[in-house]
Design an enzyme around this catalytic site. Structure first.
Site: not given
Length: 218
Positions: A7-9
């Protein structure tokens, strides 16, 4: 079949725009280039900071690094707290964990900030690891961060079953560079046109839709 999800943040797990754009605005003011419109500064959400200052203002690396230092003056004391998880993200992560998926964060943000934000948002416990850039911004390109995450998870040699999730084109392109598919979310900071042009595996308009896609793929 995807058993590991990266996941990107910013723009994917949390709405971080206020803290980032206000800190960029502060840095530009310090550099003598004031910008009153915060919406114009949303281009800074996601990409490596110094590179984005160079692209935005046409500065050389030295000036861009100075702007990045000014950015952190505000971000480390205030901007990092102007951040909140998107509604439904906790439910999404919980459902994926219950389905037996391994979750990891892969963000271009410096790793100490990544960990602090996730801990403050109460999301850190869902992740097997949280990969980010170093404080000097080395290792901040998306493909570099994803590669680091893969190594930490022991998936560098065997990448089948790994998928990336992000909200900007560089998430899609960084994943593709390493042979990974990417699901793009349209509720973040990238426009639908930007994401469609990058040709992700699929688009999700909400955390609930993302959950349905990821569990459906698996």
């Amino acid at each position: 079949m995807y058993d590991t999800i990266l996941f990107d943040l910013d723009g994917t797990l949390s709405a971080s725009g206020e803290g980032i754009t206000k800190s960029v605005q502060y840095a530009l003011e310090r550099m003598g280039c004031p910008e009153p419109d915060l919406r114009k500064l949303e281009v800074f959400i996601g990409p490596p900071l110094t590179e984005q200052f160079m692209a935005y203002a046409g500065w050389d690396e030295g000036r861009a690094r100075q702007a990045s230092r000014y950015f952190r003056e505000r971000y480390e004391t205030k901007g990092i707290y102007e951040n909140r998880p998107y509604p439904g993200v906790s439910d999404l992560l919980s459902a994926l964990r219950q389905a037996g998926k391994t979750l990891c964060v892969a963000s271009s943000k410096p790793e100490p900030f990544v960990r602090k934000i996730l801990r403050r948002c109460g999301l850190d416990g869902y992740f097997a690891d949280m990969a980010g850039a170093r404080l000097d911004e080395t290792g901040s390109r998306k493909d570099e961060v994803i590669a680091d995450a893969l190594r930490r998870l022991g998936r560098w040699e065997e990448r089948d079953g790994v998928v990336m999730v992000g909200d900007r084109s560089h998430d899609v392109l960084g994943a593709r560079k390493l042979g990974l598919p990417c699901v793009a979310v349209t509720y973040g900071y990238g426009s639908r046109a930007e994401l469609e042009a990058a040709r992700p595996l699929a688009l999700a308009a909400s955390p609930a839709e993302l959950e349905a896609l990821l569990t459906g793929f698996c």
